[in-house]
Design an enzyme around this catalytic site. Structure first.
Site, mmCIF file in Angstrom:
data_model
loop_
_atom_site.group_PDB
_atom_site.id
_atom_site.type_symbol
_atom_site.label_atom_id
_atom_site.label_comp_id
_atom_site.label_asym_id
_atom_site.label_seq_id
_atom_site.Cartn_x
_atom_site.Cartn_y
_atom_site.Cartn_z
ATOM 1 N N ARG A 46 0.721 -1.099 -0.075
ATOM 2 C CA ARG A 46 0.040 -0.086 -0.002
ATOM 3 C C ARG A 46 0.869 1.388 -0.036
ATOM 4 O O ARG A 46 0.703 2.203 -0.746
ATOM 5 C CB ARG A 46 -0.838 -0.073 1.182
ATOM 6 C CG ARG A 46 -1.622 1.504 1.453
ATOM 7 C CD ARG A 46 -2.927 1.436 2.163
ATOM 8 N NE ARG A 46 -2.834 0.557 3.361
ATOM 9 C CZ ARG A 46 -2.102 0.633 4.546
ATOM 10 N NH1 ARG A 46 -1.325 1.806 4.543
ATOM 11 N NH2 ARG A 46 -2.024 -0.317 5.368
ATOM 12 N N TYR A 98 -16.547 16.706 -14.937
ATOM 13 C CA TYR A 98 -16.815 15.122 -14.952
ATOM 14 C C TYR A 98 -18.023 15.085 -14.076
ATOM 15 O O TYR A 98 -17.864 15.489 -12.725
ATOM 16 C CB TYR A 98 -15.483 14.491 -14.644
ATOM 17 C CG TYR A 98 -15.746 13.102 -14.521
ATOM 18 C CD1 TYR A 98 -16.212 12.291 -15.861
ATOM 19 C CD2 TYR A 98 -16.216 12.163 -13.612
ATOM 20 C CE1 TYR A 98 -16.521 10.849 -15.813
ATOM 21 C CE2 TYR A 98 -16.049 10.884 -13.474
ATOM 22 C CZ TYR A 98 -16.440 10.241 -14.578
ATOM 23 O OH TYR A 98 -16.646 8.955 -14.702
ATOM 24 N N ASP A 170 -7.496 18.827 -13.756
ATOM 25 C CA ASP A 170 -7.868 17.612 -14.441
ATOM 26 C C ASP A 170 -7.390 17.599 -15.767
ATOM 27 O O ASP A 170 -8.154 18.357 -16.704
ATOM 28 C CB ASP A 170 -9.398 17.272 -14.315
ATOM 29 C CG ASP A 170 -9.664 15.848 -14.601
ATOM 30 O OD1 ASP A 170 -9.043 15.286 -15.577
ATOM 31 O OD2 ASP A 170 -10.689 15.520 -14.225
ATOM 32 N N LYS A 195 -8.683 6.572 -19.096
ATOM 33 C CA LYS A 195 -8.899 6.988 -20.602
ATOM 34 C C LYS A 195 -7.637 6.772 -21.359
ATOM 35 O O LYS A 195 -7.221 6.017 -21.633
ATOM 36 C CB LYS A 195 -9.451 8.389 -20.172
ATOM 37 C CG LYS A 195 -10.255 8.670 -19.070
ATOM 38 C CD LYS A 195 -11.493 7.752 -19.391
ATOM 39 C CE LYS A 195 -12.633 7.671 -18.205
ATOM 40 N NZ LYS A 195 -12.814 9.373 -17.503
#
Ligand code: PLP
Length: 378
Positions: A46, A98, A170, A195
């Site tokens: 992690r 978004y 973004d 994406k």
């Protein structure tokens, strides 16, 4: 290093132990310690994993940052960045952001005491008018989704820094191949790597790069504390995706320009949104702050019924959420990606029922145009 070389040679090359030319997938959760606390730099996945680390160095270099971070999704990246804020803080954010970003702010962060004002950030005055004493950050998406509005990153950065605010961008739509927000003055750049960076519709992930050591420490702390990290296999898929990012973006760009021009000339198309078109209000700005216009095109087919007829007829455009992959995708934002935005607000933003969004792939442009033509002419 030129951009096409950079996507191949940035980051960590292969594996020193074996000579492998690709970074191995370190499918491990933990690491042997020679004695308590004596490690080879890794103690638990992690916190850090070598495959993920290679990806994080890669996004750092592609975005000209001080450090990079990988997350389990774009939303995990966005949420982790927003966790820099405290209860009582306020942010100013792009209005046609978004849908998932709107939702997490409106339904989750608001509940935790973080307020937001959504404005058309393509208008600097609206950004400046929304600042309050509690504002701590400005959050931009440019180009926006799905109307492809363009915000001036450099101007916004100058304003943000005069006011002591963080600027978060973004950069999913523009990609680190075409646009470099940190070089334009932003403090944090983030991606839905699901994406264009992944590029093959086979992985969900998010990436962040930051401009300072101080932000690197804070985001690193949140990343490890919250733990919204991707597994090593997904990290490896993104490294592989980046290798063809330049080729894909060049082809997508060339296709998108031709398709936007075709749509613009078609009598049944009410309006086309593409920053590469000269009449687009953000055209000059897009040209000045990015090297390409990207592969997203939206157009108004006139009505929800017209949109449905077109969807039923197209062959090469797959009806699906998401964007930025090798295959062309088609969607109706009002009923799909942006369904979580209430209808009155959608109408206000121009996200009509007839609005169709195309994510242009790397197929032959002639086939894509012929496909749209037969669907529209019917
Ligand atoms: C898809 C997307 C997100 C969310 O990313 P996920 O990987 O789906 O969590 C955020 N911003 C933009 C611009 C997106 O297109």
């Amino acid at each position: 290093m030129k951009p096409k070389t950079k996507v191949i040679h940035a980051g960590i090359f292969g594996d020193d132990h074996t000579g492998a030319v690709t970074v191995p997938i370190y499918q491990t959760s933990t690491y042997k310690q020679e004695a308590v606390g004596i490690t080879k730099g890794y103690d638990y996945s992690r916190t850090a994993n070598p495959t993920r680390h290679a990806l994080e160095v890669l996004i750092k270099e592609l975005e000209y940052g001080k450090a990079g971070f990988a997350f389990g999704s774009g939303m995990a990246a966005i949420s982790s960045v927003l966790m820099l804020l405290n209860s009582g803080d306020h942010i100013v954010i792009t209005d046609d952001v978004y849908g998932g970003t709107f939702r997490v702010i409106d339904k989750v962060f608001k509940r935790l005491g973080i307020s937001a004002t959504f404005v058309d950030t393509s208008d600097q005055k609206k950004i400046e008018g929304a600042i309050t004493e509690k504002t701590k950050a400005i959050y931009l998406e440019t180009p926006t989704n799905p109307l492809l509005k363009i915000t001036d990153i450099k101007k916004t950065a100058e304003f943000a820094h005069r006011k002591g605010l963080l600027l978060i961008v973004d950069n999913t739509f523009a990609t680190p191949y075409w646009q470099h927000p940190l070089q334009l003055g932003a403090d944090i750049v983030l991606h839905s790597a699901t994406k264009y960076i992944g590029g093959h519709s086979d992985v969900v992930a998010g990436l962040v790069a930051v401009s300072s050591d101080e932000l690197a420490e804070k985001i690193g702390f949140i990343q490890n504390s919250v733990g919204a990290v991707p597994g090593p296999q997904d990290a490896w898929l993104l490294i592989r995706g980046v290798k063809t990012l330049a080729l894909r973006m060049e082809q997508i760009e060339a296709n998108a320009r031709k398709i936007a021009e075709f749509l613009e000339a078609h009598p049944k198309v009410v309006k086309v949104y593409y920053p590469g078109l000269e009449h687009h209000p953000g055209h000059e700005l897009a040209k000045s702050q990015a090297e390409g216009f990207g592969g997203m095109i939206s157009f108004d087919a006139g009505s929800g019924e017209a949109a449905d007829r077109l969807l039923a007829k197209v062959q090469y455009f797959t009806l699906a959420e998401s964007l930025g992959a090798v295959e062309s995708l088609i969607s109706v934002p009002a009923r799909m990606t942006h369904a979580s935005i209430p209808k009155p607000r959608r109408e206000e933003l121009g996200i009509t029922d007839g609005l169709i969004r195309l994510s242009i792939g790397i197929e032959d442009a002639e086939d894509l145009i012929a496909d749209l033509k037969q669907a529209l002419d019917d």
